[in-house]
Design a protein around this motif. Structure first.
Motif, PDB file in Angstrom:
ATOM      1  N   THR A  66       0.827  -1.207   0.000  1.00 49.20           N
ATOM      2  CA  THR A  66       0.000   0.000   0.000  1.00 49.20           C
ATOM      3  C   THR A  66       0.861   1.257   0.000  1.00 49.20           C
ATOM      4  N   LYS A  69       0.197   3.665  -3.164  1.00 53.28           N
ATOM      5  CA  LYS A  69      -1.041   4.440  -3.153  1.00 53.28           C
ATOM      6  C   LYS A  69      -0.965   5.551  -2.120  1.00 53.28           C
ATOM      7  N   THR A  76      -5.451   5.044  -8.012  1.00 54.25           N
ATOM      8  CA  THR A  76      -6.735   4.665  -7.437  1.00 54.25           C
ATOM      9  C   THR A  76      -6.866   3.149  -7.469  1.00 54.25           C
ATOM     10  N   THR A  77      -7.333   2.574  -6.386  1.00 47.92           N
ATOM     11  CA  THR A  77      -7.539   1.131  -6.319  1.00 47.92           C
ATOM     12  C   THR A  77      -8.726   0.741  -7.190  1.00 47.92           C
ATOM     13  N   MET A  80      -9.243  -5.414  -5.220  1.00 46.69           N
ATOM     14  CA  MET A  80      -8.452  -6.005  -4.138  1.00 46.69           C
ATOM     15  C   MET A  80      -8.685  -7.511  -4.171  1.00 46.69           C
ATOM     16  N   GLN A  97      -3.522  -5.575  -4.542  1.00 46.52           N
ATOM     17  CA  GLN A  97      -4.430  -4.628  -5.176  1.00 46.52           C
ATOM     18  C   GLN A  97      -4.025  -4.360  -6.617  1.00 46.52           C
ATOM     19  N   LEU A  99      -4.112  -1.186  -9.114  1.00 45.88           N
ATOM     20  CA  LEU A  99      -4.245   0.270  -9.112  1.00 45.88           C
ATOM     21  C   LEU A  99      -4.237   0.781 -10.542  1.00 45.88           C
TER      22      LEU A  99
END
Length: 103
Positions: A66, A69, A76-77, A80, A97, A99
């Motif tokens: 993470t 981000k 932007t995610t 997940m 994730q 992105l």
């Protein structure tokens, strides 16, 4: 992805493109995976990817961290995913994730 079934061509590279004159002219989508473990790689690469984004390229990142981000507000995610127990035991991460870079 099954490029043949979808009748698309892929150019795949594992080369380090940082600092090259690669302009991604013939690329529509750029997929970056498992990169955010070393800021020495990420920091010089992000300006190249932002430039590609400004040229209309779609940039996706797949990474369990993470950190990216949190440090780059233009990511932007999109999705997940939970990781397997094996991967969690090995990496310490429980999820990953996808992105997208917005410019």
């Amino acid at each position: 992805m099954n490029a043949k079934l979808c009748r698309v061509s892929l150019e795949i590279t594992s080369d380090n493109l940082v600092g090259t004159d690669k302009n991604f002219q013939n690329w529509d989508v750029i997929l970056v995976g498992d990169l955010f473990y070393d800021w020495k790689v990420v920091d010089p690469l992000m300006p190249m990817l932002r430039e590609a984004c400004m040229q209309g390229k779609t940039i996706y990142f797949g990474d369990p961290s993470t950190l990216m981000k949190n440090n780059h507000k233009d990511l932007t995610t999109k999705a997940m995913y939970n990781l397997s127990q094996f991967t969690t035991d090995w990496s310490g991460h429980t999820e990953t994730q996808v992105l997208i870079l917005y410019c």
